[in-house]
Design an enzyme around this catalytic site. Structure first.
Site, PDB file in Angstrom:
ATOM      1  N   HIS A  86      19.810  18.932 -30.677  1.00 51.31           N
ATOM      2  CA  HIS A  86      21.061  19.594 -30.315  1.00 51.31           C
ATOM      3  C   HIS A  86      20.784  20.957 -29.681  1.00 51.31           C
ATOM      4  O   HIS A  86      19.736  21.544 -29.873  1.00 51.31           O
ATOM      5  CB  HIS A  86      21.974  19.758 -31.537  1.00 51.31           C
ATOM      6  CG  HIS A  86      21.628  20.929 -32.405  1.00 51.31           C
ATOM      7  ND1 HIS A  86      20.565  20.925 -33.277  1.00 51.31           N
ATOM      8  CD2 HIS A  86      22.209  22.146 -32.512  1.00 51.31           C
ATOM      9  CE1 HIS A  86      20.507  22.096 -33.895  1.00 51.31           C
ATOM     10  NE2 HIS A  86      21.495  22.854 -33.454  1.00 51.31           N
TER      11      HIS A  86
ATOM     12  N   LYS B 151       4.812  21.325 -17.535  1.00 53.90           N
ATOM     13  CA  LYS B 151       4.450  20.711 -16.255  1.00 53.90           C
ATOM     14  C   LYS B 151       3.302  19.747 -16.496  1.00 53.90           C
ATOM     15  O   LYS B 151       2.415  20.015 -17.307  1.00 53.90           O
ATOM     16  CB  LYS B 151       3.984  21.772 -15.252  1.00 53.90           C
ATOM     17  CG  LYS B 151       5.077  22.698 -14.810  1.00 53.90           C
ATOM     18  CD  LYS B 151       4.570  23.727 -13.829  1.00 53.90           C
ATOM     19  CE  LYS B 151       5.728  24.642 -13.490  1.00 53.90           C
ATOM     20  NZ  LYS B 151       5.323  25.965 -13.140  1.00 53.90           N
TER      21      LYS B 151
ATOM     22  N   ALA C  97      -0.408  23.083 -26.541  1.00 52.00           N
ATOM     23  CA  ALA C  97       0.130  24.043 -27.502  1.00 52.00           C
ATOM     24  C   ALA C  97       1.074  25.033 -26.822  1.00 52.00           C
ATOM     25  O   ALA C  97       0.834  25.467 -25.694  1.00 52.00           O
ATOM     26  CB  ALA C  97      -1.007  24.794 -28.181  1.00 52.00           C
TER      27      ALA C  97
END
Length: 185
Positions: free
Chosen positions: A68, A132, A112
């Protein structure tokens, strides 16, 4: 009364810890077999039924999985929701955040500290904020294998779970200084 219950709960969890996967399964999150959730993983408590995690998935420390987005609540009167699907054999690095409506493909690696704002295809390494795609998992492993030597690969005796000695700790430091990195079972 609630303060006492919370305190008792914390004391109980200290002496009788429950692993993260079991905790979320009990809550109702759909989680496949052989998953590992490390410390402080947070899976959206308020919309856990919108999250599906496949088999052989690792969530490193402090990963957040959010189904959410309440930033819309004040202006629109509604909270934005999205289904999250993490496929089999995925690794999500420490401190990463997976936002609502995201799908992560089979065998992907998330670096990470990444903020996963878009779907990730299978078999790729993706990292960053926003995330990316960097390369394929196959190319990543080839690159890593080129850095592995007999001298910088350590067995399990070099881990805390096997009570690594001070001498082995120093040996590991010396090897990392020489090669730039090391590997442990």
């Amino acid at each position: 009364m609630n303060k006492y219950r919370l305190l008792l709960s914390k004391i109980y969890r200290f002496f009788f810890p429950i692993d993260e996967v079991s905790k979320y399964r009990k809550m109702g999150v759909r989680i496949g077999d052989n998953c590992k959730f490390q410390s402080d993983v947070i899976i959206d408590y308020s919309h856990y039924w919108l999250i599906e995690i496949g088999c052989n998935v690792t969530l490193a420390p402090r990963v957040h999985v959010l189904a959410h987005d309440a930033s819309t609540k004040r202006e629109l009167g509604y909270t934005k929701l999205g289904y999250i699907k993490i496929a089999d054999d995925v690794f999500v690095g420490a401190g990463s955040i997976i936002l609502p409506g995201i799908s992560i493909g089979k065998g992907a690696i998330i670096g990470a500290g990444s903020v996963v704002t878009k779907d990730i295809p299978q078999g790729v390494v993706a990292a960053g904020n926003p995330v990316k795609v960097i390369c394929t998992v196959e190319d990543y492993y080839k690159k890593i294998k080129n850095k592995m030597h007999l001298e910088n690969c350590f067995d399990e005796s070099y881990t805390l779970r096997k009570n690594v000695s001070e001498g082995k700790k120093q040996n590991m430091i010396d090897v990392i200084e020489k090669y730039g990195c090391a590997f442990v079972e």
